[in-house]
Write a protein that holds these residues in place. Structure first.
Motif, short mmCIF file in Angstrom:
data_model
loop_
_atom_site.label_atom_id
_atom_site.label_comp_id
_atom_site.label_asym_id
_atom_site.label_seq_id
_atom_site.Cartn_x
_atom_site.Cartn_y
_atom_site.Cartn_z
N SER A 155 0.83 -1.21 0.00
CA SER A 155 0.00 0.00 0.00
C SER A 155 0.86 1.26 0.00
CB SER A 155 -0.95 0.00 1.20
OG SER A 155 -0.26 0.26 2.40
N ARG A 156 1.96 1.23 0.71
CA ARG A 156 2.83 2.41 0.75
C ARG A 156 3.51 2.63 -0.60
NH1 ARG A 156 4.61 0.76 6.75
NH2 ARG A 156 3.30 2.24 7.90
N ASP A 157 3.87 1.55 -1.26
CA ASP A 157 4.45 1.69 -2.59
C ASP A 157 3.45 2.33 -3.55
OD1 ASP A 157 6.80 0.53 -1.74
OD2 ASP A 157 6.28 -1.47 -2.46
N ILE A 158 2.20 1.88 -3.45
CA ILE A 158 1.17 2.39 -4.34
C ILE A 158 0.81 3.83 -4.00
CG2 ILE A 158 -1.16 2.01 -5.20
CD1 ILE A 158 0.93 -0.08 -5.95
N GLY A 159 0.92 4.19 -2.74
CA GLY A 159 0.63 5.56 -2.34
C GLY A 159 1.49 6.57 -3.09
N ARG A 160 2.70 6.17 -3.43
CA ARG A 160 3.59 7.08 -4.16
C ARG A 160 3.09 7.28 -5.60
NH1 ARG A 160 7.08 3.57 -1.17
NH2 ARG A 160 7.76 4.68 0.71
N LEU A 161 2.58 6.23 -6.20
CA LEU A 161 2.02 6.37 -7.55
C LEU A 161 0.74 7.19 -7.51
CD1 LEU A 161 2.45 2.78 -9.05
CD2 LEU A 161 3.76 4.83 -9.60
N LEU A 166 -2.13 12.49 -8.68
CA LEU A 166 -2.81 13.69 -8.20
C LEU A 166 -1.94 14.93 -8.35
CD1 LEU A 166 -4.40 12.09 -5.01
CD2 LEU A 166 -5.68 13.07 -6.92
N ASP A 167 -0.85 14.79 -9.13
CA ASP A 167 0.08 15.91 -9.38
C ASP A 167 0.76 16.40 -8.12
OD1 ASP A 167 -0.49 15.91 -12.15
OD2 ASP A 167 -2.31 17.09 -11.78
N LEU A 168 1.00 15.49 -7.18
CA LEU A 168 1.70 15.79 -5.94
C LEU A 168 3.10 15.20 -5.98
CD1 LEU A 168 -1.24 14.79 -3.59
CD2 LEU A 168 -0.49 17.14 -4.02
N ASP A 169 3.93 15.56 -5.02
CA ASP A 169 5.23 14.92 -4.88
C ASP A 169 5.03 13.44 -4.57
OD1 ASP A 169 8.32 15.41 -4.32
OD2 ASP A 169 7.55 14.11 -2.71
N ALA A 170 5.91 12.59 -5.07
CA ALA A 170 5.74 11.14 -4.91
C ALA A 170 5.67 10.73 -3.44
CB ALA A 170 6.88 10.41 -5.61
N ASN A 171 6.32 11.46 -2.56
CA ASN A 171 6.37 11.10 -1.14
C ASN A 171 5.29 11.82 -0.31
OD1 ASN A 171 8.66 9.42 -1.53
ND2 ASN A 171 9.96 11.24 -1.56
N TYR A 172 4.33 12.41 -0.97
CA TYR A 172 3.33 13.23 -0.27
C TYR A 172 2.62 12.44 0.83
CZ TYR A 172 -0.51 16.52 0.44
OH TYR A 172 -1.41 17.39 1.01
N PHE A 173 2.27 11.18 0.56
CA PHE A 173 1.51 10.39 1.52
C PHE A 173 2.39 9.62 2.51
CE2 PHE A 173 -1.62 10.57 -2.05
CZ PHE A 173 -2.60 11.29 -1.37
N THR A 328 -3.72 20.45 -5.19
CA THR A 328 -3.76 20.31 -6.65
C THR A 328 -5.16 20.06 -7.18
OG1 THR A 328 -3.24 17.96 -6.39
CG2 THR A 328 -1.38 19.45 -6.80
N CYS A 329 -6.15 19.97 -6.29
CA CYS A 329 -7.51 19.63 -6.71
C CYS A 329 -8.50 20.77 -6.50
CB CYS A 329 -8.00 18.39 -5.96
SG CYS A 329 -7.03 16.90 -6.30
N LYS A 330 -7.99 21.97 -6.28
CA LYS A 330 -8.88 23.11 -6.09
C LYS A 330 -8.29 24.34 -6.77
CE LYS A 330 -6.77 24.14 -1.59
NZ LYS A 330 -7.01 24.30 -0.15
N SER A 331 -9.17 25.29 -7.06
CA SER A 331 -8.77 26.55 -7.69
C SER A 331 -9.86 27.57 -7.39
CB SER A 331 -8.61 26.36 -9.20
OG SER A 331 -9.86 26.03 -9.80
N GLU A 332 -9.69 28.79 -7.91
CA GLU A 332 -10.71 29.82 -7.69
C GLU A 332 -12.04 29.43 -8.30
OE1 GLU A 332 -9.48 33.65 -8.97
OE2 GLU A 332 -7.76 33.76 -7.61
N SER A 333 -11.98 28.71 -9.39
CA SER A 333 -13.22 28.29 -10.06
C SER A 333 -13.68 26.90 -9.62
CB SER A 333 -13.03 28.31 -11.58
OG SER A 333 -11.99 27.42 -11.96
#
Length: 365
Positions: A155-161, A166-173, A328-333
């Motif tokens: 699960s931790r390996d997959i968390g990086r993918l 989600l356009d985040l750093d690979a180690n975000y989770f 990465t999943c929100k913006s003004e609009s």
């Protein structure tokens, strides 16, 4: 790539899902494939996950041995206030609007154990686990603990993918408040009886999973159904076939909240046909490299499927993790659709809504 279904008749359809190969070394392709599957319906297959087939077979065999015990013996390890241990038939009701009584399944929760001197020991979703008597089921605990460790590693390996999708750093989770010290729960399931939706009888009622993702190991039996559009009237249900060596994976509610609704936590249920079924469910962060499996429903002999077992493994972030819209999943609009909520608060709420009060068993015992 679009999912495809081929109708066998007016009442039965089978869904074909994208499949992701975790052994593929093309990282970009894996990430693109994962994202496509998550945006579509949130269900997909995972192959080459690295969990030993012999270990998986042993887990299923040990699971069957436990459920074959007399009810009196199983009730000795009845689930506790930390949601660990045995859950009797009808203990859980996931779709109260459409179900009568509850799910026609029994289960066994196994979570992460922490020592008594750990500062998190008293938190609601950390150990200890109740274990069956080793004289009754020798090597049972050792088998389950080994499998739990393997599933968490994957699960931790997959968390990086997933982070990359989600356009985040690979180690975000990987941080302690997320998957560094997660809530990870394995559940053995044994389904019983004949389902009859017209009478509100289900092996497992319609629901979406609570956490980040579920990795589901089955015994090869047809019974799981998904509804890709929960708002459709009437709802359209499709069977998900099981394939040897592959996990059936689905996203959970927390991931949908994190992604601001971009990734799907899809409604699903289980129908029983009168034969036993076992399963091992794993709520994990998992992914599948894309090649799409098209299922020729006309070639499937549904009568040959024996309804037996599943084993899911549920992985959620740390108790203290605040589940809120990712940057990465929100913006003004595209403002956040869901209010922020602490992981343990959300899980406690969902478990309370769907499980029987433990006090009812005190009157019965």
């Amino acid at each position: 790539m679009e999912n495809h279904t081929t109708p066998q008749d007016s009442t039965m359809q089978v869904s074909s899902l994208n499949c992701i190969d975790l052994a593929n070394d093309d990282l970009h392709r894996s990430v693109v494939s994962l994202k496509q599957a998550c945006l579509d319906c949130g269900f997909f297959y995972v192959i080459n996950h690295g969990i030993n087939e012999e270990l998986m077979e042993d887990v299923f065999e040990q699971s069957k041995k436990f459920f074959a015990l007399p009810l009196e013996e199983k009730m000795k390890v009845l689930r506790n206030e930390k949601h660990r241990g045995y859950t009797p038939v009808l203990d859980e009701i996931l779709d109260p609007e459409n179900q009568v009584n509850g799910d026609h399944k029994e289960g066994y929760y196994i979570g992460i154990e922490v020592p008594k001197d750990d500062p998190d020991y008293d938190k609601p979703f950390y150990g200890p686990n109740p274990w069956p008597n080793s004289d009754v089921l020798p090597q049972w605990r050792e088998t389950m603990e080994k499998y739990h460790q393997e599933a968490l590693r994957v699960s931790r390996d997959i968390g990086r993918l997933l982070a990359l999708a989600l356009d985040l750093d690979a180690n975000y989770f990987d941080t302690p408040e997320m998957l560094g010290k997660p809530i990870a729960t394995m559940r053995l399931l044994h389904y019983q009886g004949v389902s009859d939706p017209s009478r509100g009888i289900y092996a497992c009622g319609a629901h979406s999973d609570y956490g980040m993702m579920t990795l589901l190991a089955t015994d090869g039996v047809m019974g799981l159904q998904i509804c890709k559009d929960k708002n459709a009237k009437p709802q359209k249900w499709e069977y998900v076939p099981a394939f040897k060596g592959a996990y059936i994976v689905n996203l959970g509610d927390m991931l949908e909240r994190w992604s601001n609704g971009f990734f799907k936590s899809t409604l699903h249920r289980v129908l029983g046909n009168g034969q036993e079924r076992y399963s091992v469910r794993l709520l994990l962060i998992h992914i599948c490299l894309i090649f799409t499996i098209f299922v020729d429903v006309m070639a499937i002999d549904f009568a040959s499927y024996v309804f037996r077992t599943q084993i899911p493994f549920f992985v959620e972030p740390n108790h203290e993790c605040l589940v809120e819209c990712l940057p990465t999943c929100k913006s003004e609009s595209n403002v956040p659709k869901y209010p922020a909520i602490k992981c343990s608060t959300y899980l406690t709420q969902r478990y309370k809504e769907t499980h029987a009060e433990l006090s009812i068993y005190n009157h019965e015992m």
